[in-house]
Design a protein around this motif. Structure first.
Motif, PDB file in Angstrom:
ATOM      1  N   ALA A 654       0.833  -1.204   0.000  1.00  0.00           N
ATOM      2  CA  ALA A 654       0.000   0.000   0.000  1.00  0.00           C
ATOM      3  C   ALA A 654       0.865   1.251   0.000  1.00  0.00           C
ATOM      4  N   ASN A 655       1.966   1.227   0.730  1.00  0.00           N
ATOM      5  CA  ASN A 655       2.879   2.371   0.743  1.00  0.00           C
ATOM      6  C   ASN A 655       3.481   2.619  -0.634  1.00  0.00           C
ATOM      7  N   VAL A 656       3.738   1.533  -1.385  1.00  0.00           N
ATOM      8  CA  VAL A 656       4.251   1.700  -2.747  1.00  0.00           C
ATOM      9  C   VAL A 656       3.242   2.480  -3.591  1.00  0.00           C
ATOM     10  N   HIS A 657       1.950   2.077  -3.499  1.00  0.00           N
ATOM     11  CA  HIS A 657       0.909   2.796  -4.245  1.00  0.00           C
ATOM     12  C   HIS A 657       0.873   4.275  -3.838  1.00  0.00           C
ATOM     13  N   LEU A 658       0.972   4.521  -2.528  1.00  0.00           N
ATOM     14  CA  LEU A 658       0.900   5.892  -2.041  1.00  0.00           C
ATOM     15  C   LEU A 658       2.092   6.711  -2.530  1.00  0.00           C
ATOM     16  N   ALA A 665      -5.771   3.441  -4.673  1.00  0.00           N
ATOM     17  CA  ALA A 665      -5.344   2.048  -4.562  1.00  0.00           C
ATOM     18  C   ALA A 665      -4.674   1.795  -3.216  1.00  0.00           C
ATOM     19  N   GLY A 666      -3.867   2.754  -2.745  1.00  0.00           N
ATOM     20  CA  GLY A 666      -3.186   2.579  -1.471  1.00  0.00           C
ATOM     21  C   GLY A 666      -4.156   2.504  -0.311  1.00  0.00           C
ATOM     22  N   GLU A 667      -5.157   3.394  -0.301  1.00  0.00           N
ATOM     23  CA  GLU A 667      -6.119   3.383   0.792  1.00  0.00           C
ATOM     24  C   GLU A 667      -6.972   2.119   0.774  1.00  0.00           C
ATOM     25  N   ALA A 668      -7.380   1.681  -0.436  1.00  0.00           N
ATOM     26  CA  ALA A 668      -8.192   0.459  -0.536  1.00  0.00           C
ATOM     27  C   ALA A 668      -7.427  -0.743   0.021  1.00  0.00           C
ATOM     28  N   GLN A 692      -1.823   4.713   9.730  1.00  0.00           N
ATOM     29  CA  GLN A 692      -1.565   5.003   8.324  1.00  0.00           C
ATOM     30  C   GLN A 692      -2.831   5.544   7.631  1.00  0.00           C
ATOM     31  N   LEU A 693      -3.972   4.917   7.885  1.00  0.00           N
ATOM     32  CA  LEU A 693      -5.240   5.379   7.309  1.00  0.00           C
ATOM     33  C   LEU A 693      -5.623   6.761   7.853  1.00  0.00           C
ATOM     34  N   ALA A 694      -5.382   6.979   9.130  1.00  0.00           N
ATOM     35  CA  ALA A 694      -5.679   8.284   9.718  1.00  0.00           C
ATOM     36  C   ALA A 694      -4.879   9.382   9.034  1.00  0.00           C
ATOM     37  N   ASP A 695      -3.624   9.067   8.711  1.00  0.00           N
ATOM     38  CA  ASP A 695      -2.774  10.036   8.032  1.00  0.00           C
ATOM     39  C   ASP A 695      -3.364  10.424   6.678  1.00  0.00           C
TER      40      ASP A 695
END
Length: 825
Positions: A654-658, A665-668, A692-695
Motif C-alpha cells: 500500500a505504501n508503494v501505491h501511495l 489504490a493505497g487506501e483500498a 496510516q489510514l488516519a494520516d
C-alpha cells in the motif's frame, strides 16, 4: 613471491590475530609488489564488512586476485591439497599423497615450502600407504619453522608406517597443542614420546595400555585417544587410568577385558569412549553403578556387545549415551537379530530416499518389504520392532493416521514404552492434537524422570501452547535433576532461554543461552543458540552486539556448509538493518539470504525475507523493485498459510501505491489489510495500519474520520503493550487537534512530545518536533538535531522519517518547505 623478513613476520608469530601486525605486513607486501599484499588488505576489510554492498565488491575482488595470480596456488605434483585462506596465507591444509607416486615426499616437500604455508594453524597429512618410515616425514616437516601451527595429524592406510616421535619437527612447532598419529607403534616409541606442550594426543595402531602412562607422566594432557585392538588387558588399562590427571576426553577404543577395567578404573573424565570393545550387559551394570568413580558426562559404547537391558542401565546413569547397539536376543541368535534390525533401518532409509526423489513405486516396495518382515517375525519382539519401523516410516512419508495406528499397536503391548509414547506424541503434535501430545509426553516423563530430554520436549510443547508457567516449571525441574547428577546439557539451558525470552525476562534468557553455548560441543549445534543470543541482544537494544552475532553466525554457517543457518542469520541481520534505517546493508543481507531459501524451499522464511526486502527497497526509493519483492513475498506467505505476514506485506505494498501518488489504490489496500489484521487479532500491526489510514484522512482534511481511527489505534497499541506506538499515536492525535482547534495545537504537540521523550526514539521525536515547528518555527532546529542523531545511530525506520531527515538537513531549503506544506496548516 617475496620472502618475508623477520621484523615483519615476528609480530604475527607472536600474535597471529593482531590487527596492527597484519596491517604492517599488508603494507610491506604491497610495497614489494607481492599480490598477497592486496589480498591481506581485502581479507581484513572483508572481515569488518562481510555483508553490505561493500562486502560483495570485496568478495568479487578477492576471487579476481586468486584467479589472476596463479602463483598463489600450491604445486600439485604428487599431492592433493585442500586449504582454507586467512589474509593471504593458508590457515588450514589437508594434504593427500598420491599412492601411485614413486616419490611422494618430493611433492610434500615442495608444498610445505610454499610461502603461503608459513602461517599454517592446522595441518593434516595422509601418507596414502606409500611412506613406511615416519622419520622421513619428520625430516621434511623439520625443514622450516611452524610458528603458529597448533594441530598436526599424520595418518595413513595399511601398510602403516613405523612411527618415530617426530622430535625434530615438533621442536620447530612451539604452538603445537593437538597431535594425532596413526602407525605401527613399538614400546620404544611410547617410551620415547614426550608430548611437550601437546594437550590433545591421539594414537591409533598397535598401541597398548602402557601408552596411558604418557598422559600420566604429563599432566598437561587434556584429551587422550588410544586404539587398543591388539592389547586386550583391561586390568592394566584400569591401573594406568588411576594415575591420570582429570581429562576432557579419554578414548580406549577396542579395549578387551572391559569388565576388569570398569571394576577397578577410577578417574575424572568428561567424555569416555569405550566403543568397539567387549562391553556387555554385566559390565554395563557395573559401569552404571560406578559412574561417580568415573565422573563421566558422555559415554560412547557403539559397537559393543550390549542388549537393550545394558543400554537401559547406562541411560539411567549417564545423560548422553552414544549407542549404536545390537538388538536384544539370545546369544546364539544375536547376529541374526542384529541383521534383521539393520534390514529394517536400511529399508526405511531406502523408502525415504525414493520418496524424496518422487519414486513412489520404489518407496511402496520398500514399505511392503518392512511389512513382510512384520509378518514373518520369529517372535513378538521382532514383530513389535517391525511395527515401530513401519510407524516411523509412515510418519516420514506423511501418513499420520497410519503412523498413529501402528504406534498405538506398539503401546498396546508395551504401555510403558517411553520411545513409543514419544513417537505417538510427535505424531499427535503433527496432526494438530497438541493437548493429547502433551498428555503422552507427561506420561513418558513420569515413567522416566531421569530422562531430561523427554522433559525438554514436553517444555517445548508447553511453550508452543502458550503455557509458559508450566513450561518454566517443567524445564526448571529438568535442570535441577541435571544439576544433582552433574550432567547439565546444552539443550535444557537452550529451552530455558527460549521460555525466559517469551516471558520477557531477557537478561535471564541471555544467561541461559550463554550456559547452553558453553555446553554445546558441536559447532553446528551452537548456531541456533547463537542466533537466539542475537535476538535477545536486539530486544535489549544492544544493536551493535546483535549485528556482530548475526554476522558471526552467517560466517560460521557458511564455513560449516549449513545453508539454513546462514540464511536465518542473514535474514535476521537484514531485518535489524532495516529497522535501523541502514537500507543498503539491509538489502545486501536480504539479497544474500534469498537464493539460499529458494534452494531450501522454505516458503515462510522466504516470504519474510522478500517482504523485508521490499520494505528496504521502498525506503531506498526503488518502487519497482519494492513492488516485485513484496508481491513475491505476499504470494509465498499466502501459499504457506501465514495470513499475518501476508497482511504485513500488503501494508508495505500500500505504501508503494501511495508513493506513486495512487492514493485510491493505497487506501483500498490499507482497509483490506486492516480487516485481515482485525480478523486475526493482530492488534500490534492493526495499530500501525489504523495510523496510516488516519494520516490519509488528515491529508484530505477529514479530522473526524482520522480521530476515530487514531482512538482505535491507541487502544490496539495499549492492548498489544506497544508503548512506542501508543506514544506516537498521541502525536498523530495532536495533528487532529491542530485541524479542529488550532489554538490548542501547541499544547497538544507538547503533550505528545512529553510522552515520546521517555521512549528515547529520536526518529519519532524528530517527526513530532516537525509537526510542532509549523506552529513554533524554533522547534525546527530541534527537529533537525533529533533526526540527525537518529541517522547517526541508524535509528530511521519509516519512509516518512527518512524523507523528513533528508528534506530537513538544511532548514529553510525549498525541499523542506515542500515537506512542511504537507503538514496541516
Amino acid at each position: 613471491m617475496t620472502s618475508l623478513p623477520a621484523h615483519v613476520l615476528d609480530p604475527i608469530r607472536a600474535d597471529p590475530d593482531g590487527e596492527a601486525a597484519w596491517g604492517v605486513l599488508s603494507d610491506w607486501l604491497q610495497q614489494a609488489d607481492d599480490p598477497r599484499g592486496e589480498l591481506v588488505a581485502v581479507d581484513r576489510e572483508l572481515e569488518r564488512t562481510p555483508w553490505a554492498a561493500r562486502g560483495r565488491a570485496l568478495r568479487d575482488r578477492r576471487r579476481e586476485l586468486l584467479d589472476r595470480h596463479r602463483e598463489l596456488e600450491p604445486p600439485a605434483d604428487g599431492v592433493r591439497l585442500q586449504v582454507s585462506w586467512f589474509r593471504g596465507y593458508w590457515r588450514t591444509a589437508t594434504v593427500d599423497l598420491d599412492p601411485d607416486d614413486d616419490a611422494p615426499l618430493a611433492g610434500l616437500r615442495a608444498l610445505l615450502a610454499h610461502p603461503c604455508a608459513a602461517l599454517l594453524r592446522e595441518l593434516e597429512i595422509d601418507l596414502g600407504g606409500r611412506v613406511h618410515l615416519l622419520n622421513n616425514v619428520d625430516a621434511v616437516l623439520a625443514e622450516r619453522d611452524w610458528p603458529v601451527l597448533h594441530a598436526l595429524t599424520v595418518r595413513s592406510r595399511p601398510p602403516w608406517p613405523v612411527f618415530s616421535p617426530l622430535d625434530e619437527a615438533r621442536a620447530r612447532m612451539p604452538a603445537l597443542r593437538r597431535l594425532s598419529l596413526v602407525g605401527e607403534y613399538t614400546d620404544s616409541f611410547v617410551d620415547d614420546l614426550d608430548p611437550g606442550g601437546v594437550t590433545h594426543l591421539s594414537l591409533t595402531g598397535s598401541v597398548g595400555p602402557d601408552a596411558v602412562e604418557v598422559a600420566a607422566r604429563h599432566p598437561g594432557i587434556r584429551a587422550l585417544s588410544l586404539d587398543l585392538f591388539e592389547h586386550p588387558d583391561g586390568a592394566d588399562a584400569a591401573l594406568a587410568v588411576q594415575r591420570l590427571p582429570p581429562l576432557d576426553h579419554l578414548g580406549l577404543r577396542g579395549l578387551q577385558g572391559v569388565a576388569a577395567f570398569v571394576a577397578h578404573a577410577s578417574c575424572e573424565v568428561r567424555d569416555l569412549d569405550l566403543s568397539m570393545g567387549d562391553l556387555d550387559d554385566e559390565a554395563a551394570a557395573v559401569l552404571a553403578r560406578r559412574s561417580d568413580a568415573l565422573r563421566v558426562e558422555r559415554l560412547d559404547v557403539r559397537d559393543c556387545r550390549l542388549t537393550e537391558a545394558g543400554i537401559d542401565a547406562l541411560r539411567q546413569a549417564f545423560p548422553e549415551v552414544l549407542a549404536d547397539h545390537q538388538e536384544p536376543g539370545a546369544a546364539a541368535g544375536r547376529f541374526a537379530v542384529r541383521v534383521r534390525a539393520q534390514t529394517l533401518r536400511g529399508l526405511r532409509g531406502s523408502a525415504m530416499t525414493h520418496h524424496a526423489a518422487y519414486r513412489r513405486a520404489e518407496a511402496r516396495t520398500a514399505w511392503a518389504s518392512v511389512a513382510r518382515l512384520a509378518e514373518v517375525a520369529a517372535d513378538r519382539e521382532e514383530e513389535i520392532r517391525a511395527w515401530e519401523a513401519l510407524g516411523g516410516l509412515a510418519s516420514d512419508l506423511g501418513d499420520l493416521d497410519g503412523a498413529e495406528r501402528l504406534q498405538r499397536r506398539v503401546l498396546a503391548w508395551r504401555p510403558s514404552d517411553r520411545g513409543a509414547l514419544q513417537s505417538l506424541a510427535l505424531t499427535r503434535r503433527t496432526q494438530g492434537r497438541t493437548h493429547e501430545a502433551e498428555e503422552l509426553l507427561e506420561r513418558a516423563v513420569a515413567l522416566a524422570p531421569e530422562r531430561t530430554e523427554l522433559a525438554a520436549e514436553l517444555a517445548t510443547l508447553q511453550m508452543v501452547l502458550g503455557r509458559l508457567s508450566a513450561a518454566s516449571d517443567t524445564i526448571d525441574a529438568a535442570r535441577q535433576r541435571e544439576r544433582e547428577a552433574r550432567r547439565e546439557r546444552a539443550r535444557t539451558f537452550s529451552i530455558a532461554g527460549m521460555i525466559r525470552q517469551q516471558q520477557g525476562r531477557l537478561e535471564e534468557a541471555e544467561d541461559a543461552y550463554r550456559e547452553a553455548l558453553q555446553r554445546e560441543m558441536d559447532p553446528a549445534g551452537a548456531l541456533p543458540i547463537r542466533l537466539n543470543i542475537g535476538q535477545v541482544r536486539w530486544l535489549l537494544g544492544r544493536v551493535d552486539a546483535a549485528r556482530d552475532t548475526y554476522e558471526g553466525v552467517a560466517t560460521s554457517a557458511r564455513e560449516l556448509g549449513i545453508p539454513q543457518f546462514e540464511a536465518a542469520a542473514l535474514a535476521d541481520l537484514g531485518h535489524l538493518h532495516l529497522n535501523g534505517g541502514r537500507m543498503q546493508e539491509a538489502i545486501a543481507a536480504l539479497e544474500a539470504a534469498e537464493p539460499l531459501l529458494v534452494r531450501r524451499g522454505d516458503l515462510p522464511k522466504l516470504g519474510n525475507v522478500r517482504i523485508n526486502l521490499g520494505a528496504a527497497r521502498l525506503s531506498n526509493g526503488d518502487l519497482d523493485g519494492a513492488e516485485q519483492a513484496l508481491r513475491a513475498g505476499i504470494d509465498a506467505m499466502q501459499r504457506s498459510g501465514n495470513r499475518q505476514w501476508a497482511a504485513i506485506g500488503k501494508s508495505s505494498l500500500a505504501n508503494v501505491h501511495l508513493e506513486r501518488g495512487d492514493r485510491e489504490a493505497g487506501e483500498a489496500l490499507c482497509r483490506e489489510v486492516l480487516a485481515e489484521q482485525v480478523a486475526l487479532g493482530d492488534r500490534w500491526s492493526a495499530a500501525s495500519t489504523r495510523t496510516q489510514l488516519a494520516d490519509l484522512h488528515l491529508a484530505r482534511g477529514e479530522p473526524a474520520q482520522a480521530r476515530a481511527l487514531l482512538e482505535a489505534a491507541a487502544a490496539d497499541a495499549v492492548a498489544a503493550r506497544n508503548t512506542r506506538w501508543a506514544a506516537w499515536v498521541r502525536a498523530e492525535q495532536a495533528r487532529v487537534v491542530h485541524l479542529e482547534h488550532p489554538e490548542g495545537a501547541v499544547d497538544a504537540y507538547r503533550a505528545a512530545l512529553a510522552g515520546l521523550e521517555p521512549i528515547g526514539d529520536d526518529a519519532l521525536t524528530g517527526r513530532a518536533l516537525l509537526y510542532l515547528g509549523v506552529c513554533e518555527p524554533t522547534a525546527l532546529e530541534a527537529a533537525r538535531q533529533r533526526l540527525e542523531a537518529a541517522a547517526d545511530r541508524g535509528g530511521l525506520d519509516q519512509v516518512a522519517t527518512v524523507e523528513a531527515y533528508h528534506a530537513g538537513r538544511d532548514v529553510g531549503a525549498g525541499t523542506f518547505a515542500d515537506w512542511l506544506r504537507q503538514l496541516p496548516s
